[in-house]
Design an enzyme around this catalytic site. Structure first.
Site, short mmCIF file in Angstrom:
data_model
loop_
_atom_site.label_atom_id
_atom_site.label_comp_id
_atom_site.label_asym_id
_atom_site.label_seq_id
_atom_site.Cartn_x
_atom_site.Cartn_y
_atom_site.Cartn_z
N GLU A 47 0.86 -1.20 0.00
CA GLU A 47 0.00 0.00 0.00
C GLU A 47 0.89 1.23 0.00
O GLU A 47 1.58 1.51 0.98
CB GLU A 47 -0.91 -0.02 1.23
CG GLU A 47 -1.77 1.22 1.37
CD GLU A 47 -2.54 1.27 2.69
OE1 GLU A 47 -2.88 0.19 3.24
OE2 GLU A 47 -2.78 2.38 3.19
N ARG A 51 0.16 10.27 0.95
CA ARG A 51 0.50 11.31 1.92
C ARG A 51 1.66 12.17 1.49
O ARG A 51 1.92 13.21 2.08
CB ARG A 51 0.87 10.67 3.26
CG ARG A 51 -0.35 10.30 4.04
CD ARG A 51 0.07 9.52 5.25
NE ARG A 51 -0.69 8.30 5.25
CZ ARG A 51 -0.55 7.36 6.16
NH1 ARG A 51 0.36 7.49 7.10
NH2 ARG A 51 -1.30 6.30 6.11
N LYS A 135 -10.96 -1.51 6.67
CA LYS A 135 -9.74 -1.24 7.44
C LYS A 135 -10.17 -0.74 8.82
O LYS A 135 -11.11 0.06 8.91
CB LYS A 135 -8.95 -0.17 6.69
CG LYS A 135 -7.83 0.48 7.46
CD LYS A 135 -6.99 1.35 6.54
CE LYS A 135 -6.01 2.21 7.32
NZ LYS A 135 -4.88 2.65 6.50
C1 3PG Z 1 -1.75 3.65 7.95
O1 3PG Z 1 -1.43 4.49 7.18
O2 3PG Z 1 -2.59 2.80 7.68
C2 3PG Z 1 -1.13 3.70 9.26
O3 3PG Z 1 -0.85 5.00 9.61
C3 3PG Z 1 0.12 2.92 9.38
O4 3PG Z 1 0.29 2.93 10.71
P1 3PG Z 1 1.67 2.59 11.41
O5 3PG Z 1 2.67 3.57 10.85
O6 3PG Z 1 1.41 2.77 12.86
O7 3PG Z 1 2.02 1.18 11.04
#
Ligand code: 3PG
Length: 220
Positions: A47, A51, A135
């Protein structure tokens, strides 16, 4: 190497892989070596979040150059982004939350998609709209495994990919839950390793995460 995943679009994001790396890339030129490292480590479903401004180009480059990866788009929150990601070659879509506008666009793309939820009413709202795969975000902050366990009895038809605050120490606990099909996280793609272009370290972290496939024997 040969991908264990189907080359045609999966019906469900949850069927792609038990562990999905969540990638935040500052520079799209790192996308291909990063994707190759993740695939080599045993994590072919990737994924790439929108961002950073590099996100869309990163998706395009992985889709074109790393066919053994199944690259998806994360942090998709507008219909315009849905269209851009589909055009770039994304094979699945993930959002941190959902609205009817976003759901309509995701459905219209023909791609498998995973809308985000963090409350029971949001879960019920998706079920009401015919969506049973979602999710759970931000997983740890929104109640973690205790919350998901509590949802399994009243809402057994909902299946989740928890993401947010998950790492090597707690991923197996999530994957052992009956309503969890996969987990997402960024722990195998640390920002400092990406900045240093340390693909070997990322491959090693991915390999360790890929062993979670069989941890407890509960992964689907
Ligand atoms: C996401 O984008 O789904 C989460 O922010 C990933 O979260 P993490 O950096 O805590 O694994």
């Amino acid at each position: 190497m040969t991908s264990p995943l189907p080359s045609s679009p999966a019906a469900s994001v949850l069927d792609l892989a038990p562990v999905v790396p969540v990638v935040v890339l500052p520079d799209a030129s790192d996308a291909v070596p990063l994707a190759r490292a993740l695939v080599a480590g045993g994590l072919p479903a990737i994924e790439v979040t929108l961002r950073t401004p590099a996100g869309l180009d990163a998706i395009r480059e992985i889709a074109a150059a790393v066919p053994e990866a199944v690259v998806g788009a994360g942090t998709v929150i507008t219909p315009e982004q849905v269209a851009a990601c589909a055009a770039a070659g994304a094979r699945f879509l993930v959002s941190p939350g959902w609205t009817d506008v976003l759901l309509t666009a995701m459905r219209g793309s023909g791609l498998p998609f995973l809308p985000g939820v963090s409350t029971t009413s949001e879960v019920v709202g998706l079920l009401e709209r015919g969506v049973s795969e979602m999710k759970f975000f931000p997983a740890e902050a929104a109640g973690g495994t205790a919350y998901l366990k509590a949802l399994a009895s009243p809402l057994p038809q909902a299946r989740f990919c928890p993401t947010g605050g998950i790492g090597p120490d707690n991923a197996a606990e999530y994957l052992a839950l009956p309503n969890v099909a996969c987990v997402g996280g960024s722990w195998m793609v640390p920002a400092d390793a990406v900045a240093a272009r340390d693909w070997g370290r990322i491959e090693g972290l991915a390999r360790a995460a890929s062993y979670l496939r069989t941890a407890g024997g509960t992964c689907r």
